[in-house]
Design a protein around this motif. Structure first.
Motif, PDB file in Angstrom:
ATOM      1  N   THR A 110       0.837  -1.195   0.000  1.00  0.00           N
ATOM      2  CA  THR A 110       0.000   0.000   0.000  1.00  0.00           C
ATOM      3  C   THR A 110       0.877   1.253   0.000  1.00  0.00           C
ATOM      4  OG1 THR A 110      -1.549  -1.265   1.340  1.00  0.00           O
ATOM      5  CG2 THR A 110      -1.975   1.088   1.130  1.00  0.00           C
ATOM      6  N   ALA A 111       1.946   1.208   0.771  1.00  0.00           N
ATOM      7  CA  ALA A 111       2.833   2.363   0.888  1.00  0.00           C
ATOM      8  C   ALA A 111       3.470   2.701  -0.459  1.00  0.00           C
ATOM      9  CB  ALA A 111       3.902   2.105   1.939  1.00  0.00           C
ATOM     10  N   VAL A 112       3.867   1.656  -1.227  1.00  0.00           N
ATOM     11  CA  VAL A 112       4.478   1.923  -2.539  1.00  0.00           C
ATOM     12  C   VAL A 112       3.422   1.993  -3.642  1.00  0.00           C
ATOM     13  CG1 VAL A 112       6.682   0.901  -1.874  1.00  0.00           C
ATOM     14  CG2 VAL A 112       4.939  -0.507  -2.995  1.00  0.00           C
ATOM     15  N   ASP A 113       2.141   2.045  -3.218  1.00  0.00           N
ATOM     16  CA  ASP A 113       1.050   2.260  -4.149  1.00  0.00           C
ATOM     17  C   ASP A 113       0.901   1.126  -5.169  1.00  0.00           C
ATOM     18  OD1 ASP A 113      -1.147   3.768  -4.651  1.00  0.00           O
ATOM     19  OD2 ASP A 113      -0.194   4.958  -6.247  1.00  0.00           O
ATOM     20  N   GLN A 114       1.049  -0.117  -4.731  1.00  0.00           N
ATOM     21  CA  GLN A 114       0.840  -1.276  -5.605  1.00  0.00           C
ATOM     22  C   GLN A 114      -0.201  -2.215  -4.992  1.00  0.00           C
ATOM     23  OE1 GLN A 114       2.113  -1.816  -8.530  1.00  0.00           O
ATOM     24  NE2 GLN A 114       3.795  -0.371  -8.667  1.00  0.00           N
ATOM     25  N   PRO A 115      -1.376  -1.710  -4.613  1.00  0.00           N
ATOM     26  CA  PRO A 115      -2.336  -2.544  -3.877  1.00  0.00           C
ATOM     27  C   PRO A 115      -2.810  -3.753  -4.683  1.00  0.00           C
ATOM     28  CG  PRO A 115      -3.368  -0.515  -4.610  1.00  0.00           C
ATOM     29  CD  PRO A 115      -1.909  -0.382  -4.915  1.00  0.00           C
TER      30      PRO A 115
END
Lengths: 306, 316, 251
Positions: B29-34
């Motif tokens: 989630t933090a690296v925006d790859q959910p």
């Protein structure tokens, strides 16, 4: 069910059975002699069909197509045996399953790259496209009769080779007793390669003959492979006679069941039940047969190994 | 003691593995790859299913080519329950496991009378029968299968449709069952299963009821696969006959052998590598299967003990 | 009528295809006695072991252990009732250590033999008795290596150890001396002597020296039939035995 329909279905069953035998014979010998599970056997069938379709397209001759398919597939089969399969003979069945499963994936993908993902056409010779009147009211496609004839001839040839020649004797000895196969003193490495090539050639015959009747497409090998395995398990692994009996049983049961069962259900139950349960039960029949055979004869109808 | 049978629990690597699995969705989630949270859930579920097959193939010596039918039984059970208005995971998942167990008991009772290649083929035959039953029953959606209007719920105000919540539910189930599997393999029943794999005739001759022990193992594996099927139904919100197709059974077998049959994390490793490789190859080429086929062939020819074995070879 | 203790075999018959392997074979093993079964090759000795142990079913006849009819029971039930066999070709668990091999046989008769929770490793109730058995068969020093790595002679002794560890009161030993050199052979003969009086033994063996040293009684099987049963001296003197068997082997 009318008698002519039943006769027609029986002939269709005989035809499927003979084609299955061409595949199963090679499979059961490879299995019996080399104790090798070759899932890629169906792949050779697919390659045979594709080669036939290509040559038929280019040359316009169906006979040339079959000849090219037989030679080409036999060469490919022997090349496979020499490179990939030979190191696997002494490995466990698990490894053989995995490696030949990988071969299926590779071959299917290569076929897709070469011929594309769409089914391709393999047309039957125009001279054979019409029906023949076998009996009053029983008209049967000429091409299918030829398939039956070729199937019978191939089965007979195989029988003569396996039962009446020295090579056949080696093969049978090998299939019924692997210790014996290695102690036979003949050049077994050569025998294995040749047997594999012959098995591949039989696959090509079946692939080329069935091509005009079924679709020539990626995945055609897997469907028929499962049927061929069912055949050799029913017949008893390693037994050519078992493969013949198993193939005819499966071919006829499957074909006749698909017509007879829905009709039977229509007669006995409501149309809904018939349309639902009929086809399903028909598809299941051969597996029910196999489970039943294994229940009572856990090593098949004609166990080859003592 | 010089036993190689006892599966030890090395605290540090285990802790690291579980901790990274717990942290994974947070990082993604933090690296925006959910999107990869869903993929991770799928990997976990297949890791569980492949491990249940590893129990059969690797530890029990029962090479089943029909494992997908237990997955299908569990998946369809969950789907049917959701359609019947029973939407609690606390009911649906155990029911999925039960369905897998019952089917495994029936198939195993017949199949375990055969050996070797015949066992492979008879399990395949039963799985094919199950496949055709599912295809033909209109109540199960026939060829199209069933769509689950919603996932099964967990209560406590948790939303199963949040990908992270679902991931943690799956992770909880998988970790729990893997711990249970380790326990089982180290216990008397697990020992007996492995001994039967080594020498079934001798086991009978020293007084073990071989058939019943194998059947117990078969049912446990079927129940686990059924539960995995229940999870899959929730993940995809859809079930179809393709879940039971024989190529699915083949793929599961590939996962086990690829990862390392008879090694505790073999199924997990195989599932992860195969699914991630599919994902990776599909980004680069449309001919995914070619790459996977070549890798599989290389594994068999050059690393016969599977990836888990290769790991040991390299580490040595 | 109460059957005497020990093993009674009555009128066993077995045909394979058209060939008769056992034809009305009968014998009795008393508790604690070492009873040797001899006969020329193909006389049906191994078939008799197969039938009595439960590996195969007899076509006809009765097998009674300590008064209980056991024919028809599966092999593992016969073991539970106190009848265990060894194999002519060593049959062990190659991936298990020697100690774990024997511990399995102990596990087979423990109440928790199929428990699913408590780890086997560290269960003294399994490994202590197993160590005692290994000391008896002389493999105490080899307990931690894989059974697959044992020498042929050691494997023969593990084979006996596995059979003894079942706790059976009646042991069927199928050629325990097969393939052994003189030293290993003497060792196993000494081992078998220690079992005398503790368990009944039906010993199938080709080594006549060993048989006549060890046996309390001997039965002679020829063409699937027991033609004589008695103490060694009587068997040695029996004219039919001399003609059918001993004569042949000394000729």
């Amino acid at each position: 069910m009318p008698l002519t329909l039943l006769a027609e279905q029986a002939l269709n069953g005989l035809q499927l059975g003979l084609m299955l035998f061409l595949l199963a014979a090679g499979l059961t010998l490879v299995f019996g002699i080399m104790d090798m599970i070759n899932l890629a056997h169906g792949t050779l069938y697919m390659i045979g069909a594709y080669l036939a379709a290509t040559v038929a397209e280019a040359s316009g001759s169906f006979v040339a197509a079959i000849a090219a398919a037989v030679v080409g597939t036999a060469v490919i089969g022997m090349a496979l045996e020499l490179t990939v399969l030979r190191p696997l003979y002494r490995r466990s069945h698990l490894h053989q399953v995995l490696a030949t499963f990988a071969l299926i994936l590779i071959a299917n993908e290569l076929v897709r790259i070469i011929w594309g993902a769409q089914p391709i056409a393999l047309n039957m010779p125009a001279a054979l496209s019409g029906p023949v009147e076998l009996a009053p009211g029983l008209r049967y496609p000429a091409y299918r009769l030829v398939v039956i004839g070729v199937g019978l001839a191939a089965a007979l040839l195989l029988y003569v080779v396996v039962v009446h020649t020295r090579v056949g004797m080696w093969l049978r000895a090998g299939a019924s007793d692997r210790e014996m196969a290695s102690a036979m003193g003949v050049n077994t490495a050569w025998l294995f390669t040749a047997a594999f090539g012959a098995g591949a050639a039989l696959c090509a015959v079946a692939g080329a003959l069935l091509g005009p009747l079924l679709a020539v497409q990626v995945g055609m090998g897997e469907n028929i492979l499962i049927l061929a395995f069912v055949v050799i398990v029913i017949g008893g692994i390693g037994s050519v006679r078992g493969a013949l009996v198993g193939a005819l049983l499966v071919g006829i049961l499957d074909t006749v069941g698909r017509t007879a069962l829905p009709a039977l259900f229509r007669a006995l139950a409501s149309p809904e039940v018939a349309s639902e349960a009929g086809p399903a039960l028909a598809s299941m029949l051969i597996y029910v047969l196999m489970a039943g055979v294994l229940c009572f004869r856990p090593r098949g109808l004609f166990p080859a190994r003592g | 003691m010089a036993s190689t049978l006892h599966i030890g629990l090395r605290p540090l690597p285990t802790l690291v593995l579980v901790a990274s699995l717990v942290l994974l969705p947070v990082v993604l989630t933090a690296v925006d790859q959910p999107f990869y949270i869903v993929l991770a859930s799928r990997v976990l579920i297949y890791a569980l299913i492949a491990s249940s097959l590893n129990l059969l193939i690797g530890y029990g010596g029962m090479v089943s080519l029909g494992h997908a039918c237990f997955v299908g039984a569990g998946a369809y059970t969950t789907a049917v329950l959701v359609h019947a208005g029973i939407g609690s995971a606390w009911l649906a998942w155990p029911a999925a496991a039960l369905a897998g167990a019952v089917l495994a008991a029936m198939i195993g009772a017949v199949s375990l009378r055969t050996r070797g290649v015949y066992f492979i083929m008879i399990t395949l035959a039963f799985a094919q029968m199950a496949y055709y039953v599912v295809v033909s029953l209109r109540a199960l959606g026939g060829d199209d299968g069933l769509v689950l209007p919603r996932r099964t719920g967990y209560g406590f105000g948790l939303d199963p449709h949040a990908d992270m919540t679902f991931y943690y539910a799956v992770l909880g189930v998988v970790v729990l069952l893997m711990a249970g599997l380790r326990r089982l393999l180290n216990a008397p029943l697990g020992r007996a299963l492995q001994a039967i794999r080594d020498n079934d005739v001798r086991m009978e001759a020293i007084g073990f009821p071989v058939f019943r022990i194998q059947l117990a193992g078969f049912v446990i594996a079927g129940a686990t696969a059924g539960l995995g099927g229940g999870l899959l139904a929730d993940l995809n919100q859809q079930v179809s006959p393709s879940l039971l197709h024989w190529t699915q059974s083949g793929t599961l077998m590939v996962m086990v052998i690829l990862g390392g049959a008879g090694r505790f994390l073999g199924g997990v490793l195989g599932a992860a590598v195969l699914l991630l490789a599919q994902e990776l190859f599909s980004d680069v080429t449309t001919h995914t299967a070619l790459g996977i086929g070549l890798v599989l062939l290389a594994v068999v020819l050059f690393a016969p003990a599977g990836l888990a074995g290769l790991w040991r070879q390299v580490a040595r | 009528m109460t059957a005497p203790p020990g093993l009674q075999v009555d009128g066993l018959r077995k045909r394979f295809g058209g060939v008769s392997a056992l034809d009305d074979a009968s014998l009795a093993v008393k508790p604690g006695e070492l009873h040797a079964l001899i006969g020329p090759n193909g006389a049906g000795k191994t078939t008799l072991i197969q039938l009595v142990s439960g590996a195969e079913r007899a076509d006809a006849g009765r097998i009674v252990l300590d008064g209980a009819v056991i024919d028809g029971l599966p092999m593992h039930r016969r073991v539970a009732l106190g009848l265990a066999r060894s194999f002519q070709i060593s049959s062990v668990f190659p991936a298990f250590t020697v100690l774990e091999n024997v511990a399995l046989a102990i596990q087979a008769r423990s109440r928790a033999r199929c428990a699913v929770w408590r780890p086997v490793a560290g269960q003294a109730a399994l490994f202590e008795p197993a160590r005692r058995v290994l000391d008896v068969v002389g493999l105490g020093a080899r307990s931690d290596i894989a059974a697959g790595a044992l020498s042929h002679g050691e494997r023969r002794r593990l084979e006996i150890g596995l059979t003894v560890a079942t706790g059976a009161r009646l042991l069927l030993l199928d050629e325990p001396l097969a393939g052994l050199g003189p030293d290993e052979s003497a060792r196993v003969v000494a081992l078998l002597r220690t079992f005398k009086g503790q368990a009944g033994i039906l010993l199938v063996e080709h080594d006549m020296d060993a048989v006549f040293q060890l046996a309390d009684r001997i039965s002679v099987l020829v063409h699937g039939r027991v033609i004589a049963s008695g103490v060694p001296q009587a068997i040695r003197a029996h004219p039919e035995v001399r003609r059918a068997y001993l004569g042949e082997s000394t000729a």
